[in-house]
Design a protein around this motif. Structure first.
Motif, PDB file in Angstrom:
ATOM      1  N   ALA A  25     -11.039   6.583  -3.931  1.00 43.83           N
ATOM      2  CA  ALA A  25     -11.207   8.035  -4.667  1.00 43.83           C
ATOM      3  C   ALA A  25     -10.290   8.844  -3.378  1.00 43.83           C
ATOM      4  N   ILE A  26      -9.426   9.714  -3.874  1.00 46.23           N
ATOM      5  CA  ILE A  26      -8.693  10.580  -3.035  1.00 46.23           C
ATOM      6  C   ILE A  26      -9.549  11.970  -2.873  1.00 46.23           C
ATOM      7  N   GLU A  27      -9.398  12.630  -1.727  1.00 46.09           N
ATOM      8  CA  GLU A  27      -9.946  13.835  -1.696  1.00 46.09           C
ATOM      9  C   GLU A  27      -8.933  14.549  -0.707  1.00 46.09           C
ATOM     10  N   CYS A  28      -8.894  16.000  -0.900  1.00 44.84           N
ATOM     11  CA  CYS A  28      -8.227  16.833  -0.143  1.00 44.84           C
ATOM     12  C   CYS A  28      -8.779  16.750   1.479  1.00 44.84           C
ATOM     13  N   PRO A  29      -7.877  16.472   2.207  1.00 46.14           N
ATOM     14  CA  PRO A  29      -8.120  16.773   3.618  1.00 46.14           C
ATOM     15  C   PRO A  29      -8.511  17.744   4.298  1.00 46.14           C
ATOM     16  N   LYS A  30      -8.146  19.079   3.450  1.00 47.55           N
ATOM     17  CA  LYS A  30      -8.494  20.458   3.749  1.00 47.55           C
ATOM     18  C   LYS A  30      -9.722  21.038   3.427  1.00 47.55           C
ATOM     19  N   CYS A  31     -10.195  20.885   2.168  1.00 43.02           N
ATOM     20  CA  CYS A  31     -11.286  21.196   1.883  1.00 43.02           C
ATOM     21  C   CYS A  31     -12.196  20.217   1.230  1.00 43.02           C
ATOM     22  N   LYS A  46     -12.202  16.621  -4.580  1.00 41.26           N
ATOM     23  CA  LYS A  46     -11.847  15.033  -5.079  1.00 41.26           C
ATOM     24  C   LYS A  46     -10.987  15.319  -6.544  1.00 41.26           C
ATOM     25  N   ASN A  47     -10.787  16.696  -6.884  1.00 38.68           N
ATOM     26  CA  ASN A  47      -9.892  17.164  -8.079  1.00 38.68           C
ATOM     27  C   ASN A  47      -8.682  17.117  -7.525  1.00 38.68           C
ATOM     28  N   VAL A  48      -7.845  15.981  -7.344  1.00 37.41           N
ATOM     29  CA  VAL A  48      -6.330  16.364  -6.931  1.00 37.41           C
ATOM     30  C   VAL A  48      -5.321  15.878  -8.092  1.00 37.41           C
ATOM     31  N   PHE A 103      -0.554  17.387   0.097  1.00 36.46           N
ATOM     32  CA  PHE A 103      -0.626  16.227   1.235  1.00 36.46           C
ATOM     33  C   PHE A 103      -0.244  14.932   0.817  1.00 36.46           C
ATOM     34  N   GLU A 104      -0.066  14.024   1.717  1.00 36.52           N
ATOM     35  CA  GLU A 104       0.270  12.728   1.404  1.00 36.52           C
ATOM     36  C   GLU A 104      -0.685  11.566   2.032  1.00 36.52           C
ATOM     37  N   THR A 105      -1.067  10.870   1.211  1.00 41.07           N
ATOM     38  CA  THR A 105      -2.088   9.820   1.610  1.00 41.07           C
ATOM     39  C   THR A 105      -1.794   8.329   1.250  1.00 41.07           C
ATOM     40  N   MET A 110       0.982  -1.280   0.061  1.00 36.06           N
ATOM     41  CA  MET A 110      -0.042  -0.187   0.052  1.00 36.06           C
ATOM     42  C   MET A 110       0.866   1.339  -0.115  1.00 36.06           C
ATOM     43  N   PRO A 111       1.041   1.789  -1.142  1.00 38.65           N
ATOM     44  CA  PRO A 111       1.956   2.939  -1.372  1.00 38.65           C
ATOM     45  C   PRO A 111       1.426   4.330  -0.619  1.00 38.65           C
ATOM     46  N   ILE A 112       2.301   5.329  -0.358  1.00 40.62           N
ATOM     47  CA  ILE A 112       1.758   6.674   0.247  1.00 40.62           C
ATOM     48  C   ILE A 112       2.223   7.531  -1.009  1.00 40.62           C
ATOM     49  N   PHE A 113       1.202   8.228  -1.406  1.00 35.88           N
ATOM     50  CA  PHE A 113       1.519   9.144  -2.446  1.00 35.88           C
ATOM     51  C   PHE A 113       1.154  10.570  -2.309  1.00 35.88           C
ATOM     52  N   GLU A 114       1.698  11.467  -3.095  1.00 32.11           N
ATOM     53  CA  GLU A 114       1.697  12.892  -2.640  1.00 32.11           C
ATOM     54  C   GLU A 114       0.715  13.583  -3.633  1.00 32.11           C
ATOM     55  N   PHE A 115      -0.116  14.594  -3.212  1.00 32.06           N
ATOM     56  CA  PHE A 115      -1.034  15.185  -3.967  1.00 32.06           C
ATOM     57  C   PHE A 115      -1.106  16.600  -3.829  1.00 32.06           C
ATOM     58  N   THR A 116      -1.630  17.358  -4.848  1.00 33.14           N
ATOM     59  CA  THR A 116      -1.877  18.600  -4.629  1.00 33.14           C
ATOM     60  C   THR A 116      -3.516  18.867  -4.783  1.00 33.14           C
ATOM     61  N   CYS A 117      -4.249  19.640  -4.237  1.00 31.40           N
ATOM     62  CA  CYS A 117      -5.447  19.995  -4.224  1.00 31.40           C
ATOM     63  C   CYS A 117      -5.701  21.096  -5.377  1.00 31.40           C
TER      64      CYS A 117
END
Length: 73
Positions: A24-30, A33-35, A15-17, A1-8
């Protein structure tokens, strides 16, 4: 299970997740789902004995060592 970096794309949060298959990945701040998946950097540590570099680091006098694979300034 890899950890990836994303930008919202909405708020610009970086953020990393942990990414599970099909999740589906979503921004933890706002919650957007478009990251955008970012290219991750990684580091590798080695012992001085495994260092095969001949050239010294430009900051060798300051740090009192040689750097392997790049400068540590």
């Amino acid at each position: 299970m890899p950890i990836f970096e994303f930008t919202c794309t909405e708020c610009g949060e970086n953020f990393e997740t942990l990414v599970l298959s099909g999740e589906a990945i979503e921004c933890p701040k706002c919650g957007n789902k478009n990251v955008i998946k970012q290219l991750s950097n990684f580091a590798v540590m080695s012992s001085p004995a495994s260092c095969s570099c001949e050239d010294s680091c430009p900051t060798e006098a300051k740090h009192k060592h040689k750097c392997c694979g790049g400068c540590c300034h």
